[in-house]
Scaffold this motif. Structure first.
Motif, PDB file in Angstrom:
ATOM      1  N   ALA A   1     -36.997   3.807 -28.227  1.00 46.05           N
ATOM      2  CA  ALA A   1     -36.422   2.732 -27.408  1.00 46.05           C
ATOM      3  C   ALA A   1     -37.419   1.585 -27.297  1.00 46.05           C
ATOM      4  O   ALA A   1     -38.625   1.792 -27.212  1.00 46.05           O
ATOM      5  CB  ALA A   1     -36.087   3.276 -26.023  1.00 46.05           C
ATOM      6  N   PRO A   2     -36.926   0.349 -27.312  1.00 45.45           N
ATOM      7  CA  PRO A   2     -37.830  -0.809 -27.194  1.00 45.45           C
ATOM      8  C   PRO A   2     -38.456  -0.862 -25.809  1.00 45.45           C
ATOM      9  O   PRO A   2     -37.909  -0.309 -24.841  1.00 45.45           O
ATOM     10  CB  PRO A   2     -36.905  -1.997 -27.434  1.00 45.45           C
ATOM     11  N   PRO A   3     -39.590  -1.515 -25.660  1.00 48.53           N
ATOM     12  CA  PRO A   3     -40.265  -1.580 -24.358  1.00 48.53           C
ATOM     13  C   PRO A   3     -39.430  -2.354 -23.342  1.00 48.53           C
ATOM     14  O   PRO A   3     -38.844  -3.383 -23.678  1.00 48.53           O
ATOM     15  CB  PRO A   3     -41.572  -2.307 -24.666  1.00 48.53           C
ATOM     16  N   PRO A   4     -39.357  -1.870 -22.108  1.00 51.10           N
ATOM     17  CA  PRO A   4     -38.560  -2.549 -21.083  1.00 51.10           C
ATOM     18  C   PRO A   4     -39.251  -3.786 -20.531  1.00 51.10           C
ATOM     19  O   PRO A   4     -40.466  -3.945 -20.627  1.00 51.10           O
ATOM     20  CB  PRO A   4     -38.410  -1.481 -19.996  1.00 51.10           C
ATOM     21  N   CYS A   5     -38.425  -4.642 -19.932  1.00 53.30           N
ATOM     22  CA  CYS A   5     -38.901  -5.891 -19.349  1.00 53.30           C
ATOM     23  C   CYS A   5     -38.444  -5.971 -17.896  1.00 53.30           C
ATOM     24  O   CYS A   5     -37.313  -5.566 -17.569  1.00 53.30           O
ATOM     25  CB  CYS A   5     -38.340  -7.064 -20.158  1.00 53.30           C
TER      26      CYS A   5
END
Length: 215
Positions: A19-23
């Motif tokens: 999963a891509p890094p959260p913001c």
């Protein structure tokens, strides 16, 4: 001419990676009513995981155009509590959006993982106390001579868009000339009010029981 209603091809499930890094977005000292709503709208558009509201649990939804129903919120009483949670629990770097010494241009994408962006006041920007809590800073280069800085909601939108590109978030499906909007989730609180966390609700219940037993 073909109709403009095509969407990006779906990825094969077997090729999908981690999963891509959260913001995250931290709103603190943002005072004008339309700015919070516009920030929330951009947060929804650019895949922000959570908007962290510091201070009052209430916010003005003006400018959000209903998008506030599609993004998660978390409330904190103080900025210090908010930053501590983001760093220790969510594993975030906290980046201030400010034109200051040491700030890196946002188009260089100086990101390294889960990131929370701290927004300052419309007039004064980030205070020294706010800046002391940041791990770094990004700024948006300007190319015209007519203004000293950007509106806080505009600045947030540009930075969040750059982070979404860097993090390789999936593009939302398009429908005609717009992006497809998901069904609106059922509300559990009044609009413009951030619900207390489960831990806080549990503590409040325990305190009420203790108070009742002591009577």
């Amino acid at each position: 001419m073909e109709p403009c209603n095509r969407s990006p091809p779906e990825e094969d499930a077997a090729t999908v990676g981690p999963a891509p890094p959260p913001c995250y977005v931290i709103t603190h000292s943002v005072s004008k009513r339309h700015n919070i709503g516009t920030i929330v709208r951009s947060a929804t558009a650019f895949g922000v995981k959570e908007v962290c509201l510091v201070g009052s649990r209430q916010f003005n939804t003006f400018g959000s155009h209903g998008s506030d129903a599609h993004v998660a919120f978390k409330h904190f009483n103080t900025l210090q509590q908010c930053v501590q949670h983001l760093k220790e629990v969510e594993g975030c770097r906290v980046l201030g959006i400010e034109i200051c010494e040491g700030a890196l241009p946002v188009q260089q994408h100086p990101f390294s993982g889960p990131t929370a962006f701290l927004l300052g006041n419309e007039g004064q920007g980030l205070s020294e106390k706010q800046m002391a809590l940041c791990d770094g800073f990004v700024y948006i280069p300007q190319h015209g001579a007519g203004t000293a800085s950007l509106n806080v909601a505009v600045a947030a939108s540009i930075v969040l868009h750059h982070f979404a590109i860097w993090a390789a978030y999936s593009e939302r499906e398009r429908e005609g000339y717009k992006f497809k909007v998901a069904e609106r989730p059922m509300r559990t609180t009044a609009r413009g009010v951030v619900r207390e966390s489960d831990d806080v609700v549990r503590q409040q219940r325990q305190q009420r029981r203790a108070d009742a037993a002591a009577e």
